[in-house]
Write an enzyme that holds these catalytic residues in place. Sequence first.
Site, PDB file in Angstrom:
ATOM      1  N   SER A 140       0.865  -1.176   0.000  1.00  0.00           N
ATOM      2  CA  SER A 140       0.000   0.000   0.000  1.00  0.00           C
ATOM      3  C   SER A 140       0.896   1.218   0.000  1.00  0.00           C
ATOM      4  CB  SER A 140      -0.891   0.003   1.248  1.00  0.00           C
ATOM      5  OG  SER A 140      -1.511   1.265   1.446  1.00  0.00           O
ATOM      6  N   TYR A 150      -2.027  -1.268  10.284  1.00  0.00           N
ATOM      7  CA  TYR A 150      -1.981  -1.344   8.829  1.00  0.00           C
ATOM      8  C   TYR A 150      -0.616  -0.897   8.310  1.00  0.00           C
ATOM      9  CZ  TYR A 150      -3.811  -1.125   4.051  1.00  0.00           C
ATOM     10  OH  TYR A 150      -4.040  -1.342   2.713  1.00  0.00           O
TER      11      TYR A 150
END
Length: 227
Positions: free
Chosen positions: A126, A139
């Site tokens: 990401s 995350y």
Amino acid sequence: MTDAVIVTGGSSGLGAAVVDAVLKAGGRPFVIDRQPPAEGVPWVECDLADTRAAEAATREVIAQAGGSIDGVVTAAGMDVPGALADIPGETWDRIVMIDLLATAAVVRAAIPALKESHGTVVTVASTLGIKAVGDATAYCAAKFGVVGFTRSLAAELAGQVGVTLLIPGGMRTKFFDDRDEQYKPGPDAILNDPAHVANAIMFALTQPAGSAVRELIVAAEQETSYP
């Protein structure tokens, strides 16, 4: 041509877009997920937070594919934004297990078959794996881990298995649907189409022998991806 491809998280979001792209290219996607993928796509049900189960599911899918696979795409992922002190420990752990540890588990189980086919792994990180924001400690930890894991894996498997690190920006998927309102993209948010990201993955998967795409950042052109 890439034939059999394992896609984790292939029932929705980017994973479903990858499944569609593989089918359009004439390949055979095989999904590992908790939910069934599109009708007719072979799959194995698995909670990827259980890494030993993820390894077993990978071996089962390889058997379904006839013992040979050409690619693995680790598209499964989750996030629950919030301050570290407010996120339950089991939720924090689950994010890291699915986003990072399951990535390693699936790849680990697939390596023997990938070496035989000289196939390709595409891991999905990401833009929050190369830049950090608040209320995303799990995350960011997981996706920064995917970046490091993949770069090390590329060095380890050089000349044996293709390894590509994909760093996508925000996409128009259901990934944000269950978040608190403060963490959802606003109505004016510009997000990328997951189909475009899936096409980039196919580009990596279909490189000719001797060529490897090491890293790809794919985002909406208005998104600033770097720290």
